[in-house]
Design a protein around this motif. Structure first.
Motif, PDB file in Angstrom:
ATOM      1  N   LEU A  60       0.844  -1.188   0.000  1.00 23.58           N
ATOM      2  CA  LEU A  60       0.000   0.000   0.000  1.00 23.58           C
ATOM      3  C   LEU A  60       0.884   1.243   0.000  1.00 23.58           C
ATOM      4  O   LEU A  60       1.703   1.439   0.904  1.00 23.58           O
ATOM      5  CB  LEU A  60      -0.917  -0.001   1.230  1.00 23.58           C
ATOM      6  N   ASN A  61       0.749   2.064  -1.043  1.00 30.40           N
ATOM      7  CA  ASN A  61       1.571   3.269  -1.190  1.00 30.40           C
ATOM      8  C   ASN A  61       0.927   4.493  -0.557  1.00 30.40           C
ATOM      9  O   ASN A  61       1.606   5.327   0.041  1.00 30.40           O
ATOM     10  CB  ASN A  61       1.808   3.587  -2.672  1.00 30.40           C
ATOM     11  N   SER A  62      -0.372   4.650  -0.757  1.00 28.66           N
ATOM     12  CA  SER A  62      -1.081   5.812  -0.231  1.00 28.66           C
ATOM     13  C   SER A  62      -2.537   5.434  -0.013  1.00 28.66           C
ATOM     14  O   SER A  62      -3.064   4.545  -0.678  1.00 28.66           O
ATOM     15  CB  SER A  62      -0.989   7.000  -1.203  1.00 28.66           C
ATOM     16  N   ARG A  63      -3.160   6.127   0.931  1.00 29.34           N
ATOM     17  CA  ARG A  63      -4.590   5.905   1.190  1.00 29.34           C
ATOM     18  C   ARG A  63      -5.130   7.133   1.881  1.00 29.34           C
ATOM     19  O   ARG A  63      -4.561   7.601   2.860  1.00 29.34           O
ATOM     20  CB  ARG A  63      -4.812   4.678   2.057  1.00 29.34           C
ATOM     21  N   ASP A  64      -6.226   7.670   1.362  1.00 26.40           N
ATOM     22  CA  ASP A  64      -6.866   8.847   1.946  1.00 26.40           C
ATOM     23  C   ASP A  64      -8.330   8.496   2.194  1.00 26.40           C
ATOM     24  O   ASP A  64      -9.116   8.394   1.245  1.00 26.40           O
ATOM     25  CB  ASP A  64      -6.729  10.040   0.998  1.00 26.40           C
ATOM     26  N   GLU A  65      -8.652   8.287   3.441  1.00 28.77           N
ATOM     27  CA  GLU A  65     -10.016   7.892   3.827  1.00 28.77           C
ATOM     28  C   GLU A  65     -11.022   8.974   3.458  1.00 28.77           C
ATOM     29  O   GLU A  65     -12.107   8.667   2.967  1.00 28.77           O
ATOM     30  CB  GLU A  65     -10.051   7.615   5.340  1.00 28.77           C
ATOM     31  N   HIS A  66     -10.677  10.235   3.682  1.00 20.11           N
ATOM     32  CA  HIS A  66     -11.602  11.337   3.402  1.00 20.11           C
ATOM     33  C   HIS A  66     -11.831  11.512   1.897  1.00 20.11           C
ATOM     34  O   HIS A  66     -12.973  11.642   1.447  1.00 20.11           O
ATOM     35  CB  HIS A  66     -11.087  12.641   4.028  1.00 20.11           C
ATOM     36  N   ALA A  67     -10.755  11.511   1.114  1.00 22.12           N
ATOM     37  CA  ALA A  67     -10.867  11.691  -0.343  1.00 22.12           C
ATOM     38  C   ALA A  67     -11.271  10.403  -1.053  1.00 22.12           C
ATOM     39  O   ALA A  67     -11.597  10.431  -2.241  1.00 22.12           O
ATOM     40  CB  ALA A  67      -9.545  12.198  -0.914  1.00 22.12           C
TER      41      ALA A  67
ATOM     42  N   ALA B 292      -1.330   0.551  -9.209  1.00 28.10           N
ATOM     43  CA  ALA B 292      -2.780   0.682  -9.330  1.00 28.10           C
ATOM     44  C   ALA B 292      -3.306   1.736  -8.361  1.00 28.10           C
ATOM     45  O   ALA B 292      -2.700   2.009  -7.320  1.00 28.10           O
ATOM     46  CB  ALA B 292      -3.461  -0.658  -9.067  1.00 28.10           C
ATOM     47  N   ALA B 293      -4.437   2.302  -8.747  1.00 25.63           N
ATOM     48  CA  ALA B 293      -5.142   3.273  -7.913  1.00 25.63           C
ATOM     49  C   ALA B 293      -6.622   2.958  -7.982  1.00 25.63           C
ATOM     50  O   ALA B 293      -7.128   2.494  -9.000  1.00 25.63           O
ATOM     51  CB  ALA B 293      -4.895   4.696  -8.411  1.00 25.63           C
ATOM     52  N   ILE B 294      -7.300   3.193  -6.882  1.00 20.37           N
ATOM     53  CA  ILE B 294      -8.756   3.065  -6.874  1.00 20.37           C
ATOM     54  C   ILE B 294      -9.306   4.294  -6.173  1.00 20.37           C
ATOM     55  O   ILE B 294      -8.729   4.768  -5.198  1.00 20.37           O
ATOM     56  CB  ILE B 294      -9.210   1.741  -6.213  1.00 20.37           C
ATOM     57  N   ASN B 295     -10.380   4.845  -6.732  1.00 12.07           N
ATOM     58  CA  ASN B 295     -11.007   5.989  -6.083  1.00 12.07           C
ATOM     59  C   ASN B 295     -12.513   5.942  -6.270  1.00 12.07           C
ATOM     60  O   ASN B 295     -13.021   5.343  -7.213  1.00 12.07           O
ATOM     61  CB  ASN B 295     -10.418   7.313  -6.578  1.00 12.07           C
ATOM     62  N   VAL B 296     -13.186   6.570  -5.335  1.00  6.30           N
ATOM     63  CA  VAL B 296     -14.647   6.629  -5.342  1.00  6.30           C
ATOM     64  C   VAL B 296     -15.067   8.088  -5.366  1.00  6.30           C
ATOM     65  O   VAL B 296     -14.519   8.917  -4.633  1.00  6.30           O
ATOM     66  CB  VAL B 296     -15.234   5.919  -4.098  1.00  6.30           C
ATOM     67  N   ASP B 297     -16.036   8.393  -6.234  1.00  2.00           N
ATOM     68  CA  ASP B 297     -16.592   9.738  -6.340  1.00  2.00           C
ATOM     69  C   ASP B 297     -18.089   9.675  -6.105  1.00  2.00           C
ATOM     70  O   ASP B 297     -18.770   8.813  -6.669  1.00  2.00           O
ATOM     71  CB  ASP B 297     -16.350  10.316  -7.742  1.00  2.00           C
ATOM     72  N   ALA B 298     -18.589  10.610  -5.297  1.00  4.45           N
ATOM     73  CA  ALA B 298     -20.036  10.720  -5.096  1.00  4.45           C
ATOM     74  C   ALA B 298     -20.635  11.416  -6.312  1.00  4.45           C
ATOM     75  O   ALA B 298     -20.122  12.432  -6.765  1.00  4.45           O
ATOM     76  CB  ALA B 298     -20.327  11.518  -3.831  1.00  4.45           C
ATOM     77  N   LEU B 299     -21.708  10.846  -6.844  1.00  8.79           N
ATOM     78  CA  LEU B 299     -22.416  11.443  -7.980  1.00  8.79           C
ATOM     79  C   LEU B 299     -23.781  11.956  -7.552  1.00  8.79           C
ATOM     80  O   LEU B 299     -24.551  12.438  -8.361  1.00  8.79           O
ATOM     81  CB  LEU B 299     -22.569  10.417  -9.103  1.00  8.79           C
ATOM     82  N   GLY B 300     -24.077  11.805  -6.300  1.00  5.70           N
ATOM     83  CA  GLY B 300     -25.362  12.190  -5.726  1.00  5.70           C
ATOM     84  C   GLY B 300     -25.481  11.501  -4.385  1.00  5.70           C
ATOM     85  O   GLY B 300     -24.549  10.816  -3.946  1.00  5.70           O
ATOM     86  N   ASP B 301     -26.627  11.637  -3.735  1.00  5.26           N
ATOM     87  CA  ASP B 301     -26.790  11.048  -2.411  1.00  5.26           C
ATOM     88  C   ASP B 301     -26.750   9.523  -2.442  1.00  5.26           C
ATOM     89  O   ASP B 301     -26.191   8.898  -1.556  1.00  5.26           O
ATOM     90  CB  ASP B 301     -28.102  11.537  -1.780  1.00  5.26           C
TER      91      ASP B 301
ATOM     92  N   HIS C 241      -9.514   7.491  -1.867  1.00  7.77           N
ATOM     93  CA  HIS C 241      -8.640   6.935  -2.899  1.00  7.77           C
ATOM     94  C   HIS C 241      -7.417   6.286  -2.255  1.00  7.77           C
ATOM     95  O   HIS C 241      -7.041   6.630  -1.128  1.00  7.77           O
ATOM     96  CB  HIS C 241      -8.231   7.980  -3.946  1.00  7.77           C
ATOM     97  N   MET C 242      -6.827   5.319  -2.973  1.00  5.00           N
ATOM     98  CA  MET C 242      -5.598   4.670  -2.513  1.00  5.00           C
ATOM     99  C   MET C 242      -4.819   4.157  -3.722  1.00  5.00           C
ATOM    100  O   MET C 242      -5.371   3.991  -4.813  1.00  5.00           O
ATOM    101  CB  MET C 242      -5.883   3.544  -1.523  1.00  5.00           C
ATOM    102  N   THR C 243      -3.511   3.940  -3.494  1.00  3.44           N
ATOM    103  CA  THR C 243      -2.641   3.399  -4.538  1.00  3.44           C
ATOM    104  C   THR C 243      -1.804   2.269  -3.954  1.00  3.44           C
ATOM    105  O   THR C 243      -1.547   2.227  -2.741  1.00  3.44           O
ATOM    106  CB  THR C 243      -1.691   4.476  -5.108  1.00  3.44           C
ATOM    107  N   TRP C 244      -1.384   1.358  -4.835  1.00  2.00           N
ATOM    108  CA  TRP C 244      -0.528   0.249  -4.399  1.00  2.00           C
ATOM    109  C   TRP C 244       0.346  -0.207  -5.555  1.00  2.00           C
ATOM    110  O   TRP C 244       0.105   0.133  -6.703  1.00  2.00           O
ATOM    111  CB  TRP C 244      -1.343  -0.909  -3.827  1.00  2.00           C
ATOM    112  N   THR C 245       1.381  -0.970  -5.191  1.00  2.00           N
ATOM    113  CA  THR C 245       2.339  -1.475  -6.160  1.00  2.00           C
ATOM    114  C   THR C 245       2.519  -2.970  -5.943  1.00  2.00           C
ATOM    115  O   THR C 245       2.631  -3.425  -4.803  1.00  2.00           O
ATOM    116  CB  THR C 245       3.711  -0.777  -5.970  1.00  2.00           C
ATOM    117  N   THR C 246       2.562  -3.718  -7.043  1.00  2.00           N
ATOM    118  CA  THR C 246       2.872  -5.140  -6.963  1.00  2.00           C
ATOM    119  C   THR C 246       4.377  -5.288  -6.804  1.00  2.00           C
ATOM    120  O   THR C 246       5.146  -4.695  -7.562  1.00  2.00           O
ATOM    121  CB  THR C 246       2.394  -5.864  -8.234  1.00  2.00           C
ATOM    122  N   ILE C 247       4.795  -6.109  -5.821  1.00  2.00           N
ATOM    123  CA  ILE C 247       6.225  -6.334  -5.629  1.00  2.00           C
ATOM    124  C   ILE C 247       6.635  -7.777  -5.900  1.00  2.00           C
ATOM    125  O   ILE C 247       7.819  -8.067  -6.020  1.00  2.00           O
ATOM    126  CB  ILE C 247       6.699  -5.867  -4.233  1.00  2.00           C
ATOM    127  N   TYR C 248       5.647  -8.675  -6.025  1.00  2.00           N
ATOM    128  CA  TYR C 248       5.934 -10.065  -6.407  1.00  2.00           C
ATOM    129  C   TYR C 248       4.631 -10.679  -6.913  1.00  2.00           C
ATOM    130  O   TYR C 248       3.562 -10.395  -6.377  1.00  2.00           O
ATOM    131  CB  TYR C 248       6.452 -10.889  -5.220  1.00  2.00           C
TER     132      TYR C 248
END
Length: 152
Positions: free
Chosen positions: A76-83, A102-111, A85-92
């Protein structure tokens, strides 16, 4: 004899990002609680039998155990609970991937509507391999389609 110098095998991949994205009919926080847990991808990726982790937070390692016997170790390279999103790197891995970020993020599009986007930059071990990008794209698409089925 020259003294040993700092070195590493970890290097960011180069290439065109592979992007998978789905809109899910649920609150963004609920979506993030599924896809934003570094230790729980086996919840929405049926090909995984289980995940083992070492450590917590940034720098933690996870080993993903696939039902077919393959394994992937990622950091795990980075992770922001509030924003959300997180990023990670494969090492093996045993999948023929030389490097993967890789990165994954979630965006609100409405309620009660949100989008998850999974971005992957990867290089195959065998650079002559045909269909590598399609394999990675299909894997990510399938995982996120499953997220939509589970939460939508």
């Amino acid at each position: 004899m020259k003294p040993l110098q700092p070195d590493t095998l970890i290097r960011n991949p180069t290439g065109v990002p592979i992007v998978a994205s789905v809109v899910v009919n649920c609150h963004a926080r609920r979506l993030w609680n599924m896809v934003g847990q570094f230790t729980s991808f086996d919840v929405f990726i049926p090909a995984l039998s289980h995940i083992e982790t070492i450590g917590n937070g940034i720098g933690a390692l996870r080993t993903k155990f696939f039902r077919d016997g393959n394994r992937v170790v990622e950091q795990l390279n980075s992770r922001d609970e509030h924003a959300m999103h997180m990023t990670w790197t494969t090492i093996y891995n045993t999948l023929g991937v030389a490097r993967l970020w890789a990165a994954i993020n979630v965006d609100a599009l409405g309620d009660k509507c949100s989008r998850v986007t999974w971005t992957i930059i990867a290089e195959p071990v065998d650079t002559t391999q045909v269909g590598f990008e399609q394999f990675v794209q299909g894997f990510a698409n399938s995982a996120l389609d499953n997220v939509r089925r589970l939460l939508g």
